[in-house]
Motif scaffolding. Structure first.
Motif, PDB file in Angstrom:
ATOM      1  N   PHE A 223       0.827  -1.207   0.000  1.00  0.00           N
ATOM      2  CA  PHE A 223       0.000   0.000   0.000  1.00  0.00           C
ATOM      3  C   PHE A 223       0.862   1.258   0.000  1.00  0.00           C
ATOM      4  N   LEU A 224       1.890   1.280   0.844  1.00  0.00           N
ATOM      5  CA  LEU A 224       2.691   2.499   0.972  1.00  0.00           C
ATOM      6  C   LEU A 224       3.452   2.824  -0.303  1.00  0.00           C
ATOM      7  N   TYR A 275      11.892   6.437  -0.443  1.00  0.00           N
ATOM      8  CA  TYR A 275      10.592   6.088   0.116  1.00  0.00           C
ATOM      9  C   TYR A 275      10.452   6.616   1.541  1.00  0.00           C
ATOM     10  N   ALA A 276      11.460   6.440   2.352  1.00  0.00           N
ATOM     11  CA  ALA A 276      11.401   6.927   3.728  1.00  0.00           C
ATOM     12  C   ALA A 276      11.232   8.443   3.756  1.00  0.00           C
ATOM     13  N   SER A 281       6.505  12.580   6.254  1.00  0.00           N
ATOM     14  CA  SER A 281       5.537  13.603   6.656  1.00  0.00           C
ATOM     15  C   SER A 281       4.099  13.154   6.462  1.00  0.00           C
ATOM     16  N   ARG A 282       3.918  11.922   6.006  1.00  0.00           N
ATOM     17  CA  ARG A 282       2.570  11.450   5.672  1.00  0.00           C
ATOM     18  C   ARG A 282       2.079  10.324   6.583  1.00  0.00           C
ATOM     19  N   LEU A 295      11.183   1.466   7.859  1.00  0.00           N
ATOM     20  CA  LEU A 295      10.578   0.757   6.741  1.00  0.00           C
ATOM     21  C   LEU A 295      11.471  -0.419   6.365  1.00  0.00           C
ATOM     22  N   PRO A 296      10.886  -1.543   5.983  1.00  0.00           N
ATOM     23  CA  PRO A 296      11.709  -2.692   5.582  1.00  0.00           C
ATOM     24  C   PRO A 296      12.306  -2.477   4.205  1.00  0.00           C
TER      25      PRO A 296
END
Length: 315
Positions: A223-224, A275-276, A281-282, A295-296
């Motif tokens: 999803f992210l 990505y990080a 901020s979201r 995050l993985p």
């Protein structure tokens, strides 16, 4: 088949076909997202020989890099899309590039290049698209598509040559669960819509508050990845599964598909740093107890080598 599927999506959602889809301009997005990471240049460290085939060359950034960094090379791009090929041919003419491009099917490479004629075959962020869009045995999201692409590449690979894969990855252990807290008011709406629309697999959501939910880690990350790209790319992203194998599953797939003679020279995975940065901020990304966690890893880099002889294959 892939080209037809993409055009069908454009028809369904009323989009302009000449815009094509987001992933063919991936380098522009990730340059904005992470100015310090030259993510495609890393691939060049593992390229061997002079006859280099880039599958799904997109905007041509990797073809340009190969040409610049390896002046004796003969880069060739192959893409199923007429739009992409025409755009690259215009770029080649305007910029006086020496690389070339051809229209072709990544699952049938022998129809376009000779058997054992390529020193390096590159799949840079393209296998997950083949996996997501091309049907095998009547269904999309089928690992047999990845296997067919690997078989095809291995057949045109010269002895001593390499297949280089850079693509999405699922994390291990897969049973981990992660909590997402949205920092934007419409975040939960995004997630619920995504769970309904995502074509790859069912998305499991445990909603624990107005702006919080717990998901299996790979559902959360899938999803992210879409959430990162934003609303403009949603129609395409919801049709794609970025992570389709864990690292161990990927290695197992390679060995089962290509046999013990294929040598895995490199298999590593990492988080694409952009990505990080884009998500910081979201969302807040946490374990089930609400403690912040990183995050993985999102991306794998795998190098497969075709041995020169049987003795080398047994090393």
């Amino acid at each position: 088949l892939y080209d037809k599927a993409v055009l069908l999506l454009f028809d369904l959602f009323g989009l302009r076909r000449d815009a094509y889809d987001r992933f063919h301009n991936e380098e522009t997005y990730l340059t904005d997202m992470n100015q310090t990471a030259d993510f495609k240049r890393v691939i060049l460290d593992y390229v061997t020989g002079t006859r280099i085939l880039d599958i799904g060359p997109g905007g041509g950034v990797l073809l340009d890099l190969i040409e610049q960094e390896r002046p004796d090379s003969k880069p060739l791009g192959l893409d199923i899309s007429v739009n992409v090929i025409e755009a690259l041919k215009r770029k080649k003419q305007l910029e006086h590039r020496r690389w070339d491009v051809i229209k072709g099917d990544a699952l049938q490479l022998e129809e376009y290049v000779e058997t054992e004629s390529m020193d390096t075959v590159i799949f840079s962020s393209i296998l997950h698209e083949l996996y997501s869009y091309i049907e095998r045995d009547g269904k999309r999201f089928n690992s047999q598509t990845v296997e067919a692409a690997l078989h095809s590449a291995y057949r045109v690979l010269a002895p001593g040559g390499r297949i280089i894969i850079r693509d999405g990855i699922m994390t291990e252990p897969v049973e981990q669960r992660r909590r997402i807290r949205f920092l934007e008011p419409d975040g939960m709406e995004w997630l619920l819509r995504y769970a309904q629309d995502f074509a790859g697999r069912p998305i499991e959501i445990e909603r624990i508050g107005e702006h919080e939910a717990v998901l299996p880690v790979n559902d959360a990350m899938e999803f992210l990845y879409t959430y990162t790209w934003g609303a403009e790319a949603y129609v395409h992203e919801v049709q794609e599964q970025f992570g389709y194998f864990t690292p161990s599953q990927y290695e197992e797939c390679i060995r089962n598909t290509l046999g013990p003679q294929a040598i895995i020279r490199l298999s590593r995975h990492y988080l694409q740093e952009g990505y990080a940065e884009a998500l910081s901020s979201r969302v807040e990304f946490m374990d089930e107890q609400g403690q912040p966690v990183p995050l993985p890893d999102s991306t794998c880099l795998i190098v497969i080598e075709k041995p020169n002889n049987r003795d080398e294959a047994t090393k």
